[in-house]
Scaffold this active site. Structure first.
Site, PDB file in Angstrom:
ATOM      1  N   ARG A   5       3.517  39.732  13.707  1.00 11.96           N
ATOM      2  CA  ARG A   5       5.004  39.559  13.864  1.00 11.96           C
ATOM      3  C   ARG A   5       4.356  38.249  12.812  1.00 11.96           C
ATOM      4  O   ARG A   5       5.407  37.761  11.944  1.00 11.96           O
ATOM      5  CB  ARG A   5       4.811  38.584  15.368  1.00 11.96           C
ATOM      6  CG  ARG A   5       5.432  39.684  16.247  1.00 11.96           C
ATOM      7  CD  ARG A   5       5.622  39.413  17.255  1.00 11.96           C
ATOM      8  NE  ARG A   5       4.284  38.825  18.110  1.00 11.96           N
ATOM      9  CZ  ARG A   5       3.793  38.048  18.877  1.00 11.96           C
ATOM     10  NH1 ARG A   5       4.793  37.305  18.771  1.00 11.96           N
ATOM     11  NH2 ARG A   5       2.590  37.892  19.623  1.00 11.96           N
ATOM     12  N   LEU A  36      -1.030  44.616  23.152  1.00 12.97           N
ATOM     13  CA  LEU A  36       0.600  45.119  22.308  1.00 12.97           C
ATOM     14  C   LEU A  36       1.611  44.477  22.802  1.00 12.97           C
ATOM     15  O   LEU A  36       1.589  44.239  23.552  1.00 12.97           O
ATOM     16  CB  LEU A  36       0.872  46.082  22.115  1.00 12.97           C
ATOM     17  CG  LEU A  36       0.822  47.689  21.344  1.00 12.97           C
ATOM     18  CD1 LEU A  36       0.404  49.055  21.340  1.00 12.97           C
ATOM     19  CD2 LEU A  36       0.676  47.272  20.133  1.00 12.97           C
ATOM     20  N   ASP A  37       2.137  43.988  21.776  1.00 13.06           N
ATOM     21  CA  ASP A  37       3.362  43.106  22.036  1.00 13.06           C
ATOM     22  C   ASP A  37       4.304  43.892  23.035  1.00 13.06           C
ATOM     23  O   ASP A  37       4.341  45.368  22.744  1.00 13.06           O
ATOM     24  CB  ASP A  37       4.057  42.957  21.039  1.00 13.06           C
ATOM     25  CG  ASP A  37       3.491  41.471  19.945  1.00 13.06           C
ATOM     26  OD1 ASP A  37       2.502  40.583  20.345  1.00 13.06           O
ATOM     27  OD2 ASP A  37       3.606  41.969  18.400  1.00 13.06           O
ATOM     28  N   PRO A  38       5.310  43.210  23.989  1.00 11.16           N
ATOM     29  CA  PRO A  38       6.131  43.945  24.164  1.00 11.16           C
ATOM     30  C   PRO A  38       7.314  44.767  23.688  1.00 11.16           C
ATOM     31  O   PRO A  38       7.367  46.162  24.368  1.00 11.16           O
ATOM     32  CB  PRO A  38       6.739  43.323  25.060  1.00 11.16           C
ATOM     33  CG  PRO A  38       5.840  41.721  25.378  1.00 11.16           C
ATOM     34  CD  PRO A  38       4.580  41.781  24.364  1.00 11.16           C
TER      35      PRO A  38
END
Length: 306
Positions: free
Chosen positions: A233, A49-51
């Site tokens: 994204r 999971l992205d920051p």
């Protein structure tokens, strides 16, 4: 006795997936008995999971790591918010600002029509800031160290099972990104852009950022059900381009991964100061799967996104 199994954390914003693993490793080392400490605790996650992102992060503990491939290959559900008018190098608000674009021409009707183009099997190019490997090195490692890629990132086919517009509005509190890259496109008018490689003019003027933010750039919120390998994204970025503008992610929540749902099956990270909470979370997943001999990944369940 060593713990084994699966648990799911509601990952907080600002933490990397590796940060979560390191936090849990430290907890196991400090709170388990000496017999356990003599053995290595193995932890892994079922998909980065992205920051910036929050939501379901599936964690495998010891033998539970053998089950993680099921979650990597499962369908996932996201709630994503994009901001029009600004492109960043990471495709989210944590990245450097690359481009300011027109937004006045974008309407809800245009957006709704455009989303149809991103449903089904589509070609998607992963972002540079991703955990994918190229010649043994993570892509984000090339980006962070300013190393040129040995070859271009190849697009790949991914599947969007459903994509629906939840909201489109100019009434929001999101701010434009303010960190700029070295060479940028700067907006001179609503219908005109200027490319510049002159380093004396390469930085976007702060007044230009303020001017564009005062236009009340719209945000859009989408509900996405997708297959493995999908980058939300990139999806937001590509939607912006399709609308002759730009867009980046300002909010991202993973609502579901396989049969694991946010809140129903997850534990909060700040509750993990107590090992009993971790064992309870692992037992919850174990009981769920005891009713099924095989993880069902072909169909995601309906969940409340309000």
């Amino acid at each position: 006795m060593l713990p084994h199994g699966i648990l799911a954390i509601n990952k907080p914003r600002g933490k990397t997936s590796t940060d979560i693993l390191n936090t849990l490793k430290e907890l196991f080392r400090n709170r388990t008995n000496s017999i356990v400490n003599k053995k290595k605790i193995k932890l892994g996650h079922g998909g980065t999971l992205d920051p910036l992102a929050t939501g379901v992060l599936v964690i495998g503990v010891n033998d539970g790591c053998k089950e993680l491939h099921k979650y990597i290959g499962c369908n996932k559900v996201y709630l994503a918010t994009g901001l029009f008018g600004f492109a960043t190098d990471s495709y989210d608000s944590y990245g450097k600002l690359l481009k300011i674009t027109p937004v006045k021409h974008i309407t809800k009707e245009m957006l709704t029509f455009t989303l149809q183009k991103f449903t089904g099997d589509i070609s998607q190019k992963p972002p540079l800031y991703s955990a994918l490997r190229m010649e043994g090195r993570r892509l984000y490692d090339y980006a962070r160290k300013g190393i040129a890629l040995p070859k271009s990132i190849e697009p790949r086919t991914i599947k969007i099972h459903s994509l629906s517009l939840i909201d489109f509005t100019v009434n929001h509190d999101y701010k434009p990104p303010t960190t700029t890259a070295t060479i940028l496109k700067t907006r001179t008018s609503e219908n005109n852009e200027v490319n510049t490689n002159d380093q004396s003019n390469a930085r976007i003027n702060e007044n230009s950022i303020i001017e564009n933010s005062l236009l009340n750039n719209p945000i859009f919120k989408i509900h996405v059900e997708c297959g493995k390998g999908t980058y939300i994204r990139s999806l937001i970025h590509d939607i912006g381009i399709e609308l002759n503008s730009a867009a980046h992610v300002v909010e991202l929540v993973r609502l579901q991964q396989g049969d694991i749902c946010l809140h129903r099956d997850t534990v909060e990270l700040d509750e993990c100061t107590d090992l009993s909470a971790i064992f309870t979370a692992m037992e919850k997943i174990k009981l769920k799967h005891s009713y099924s001999s095989q993880l069902q990944c072909n169909k995601v369940t309906d969940i409340n996104i309000a």
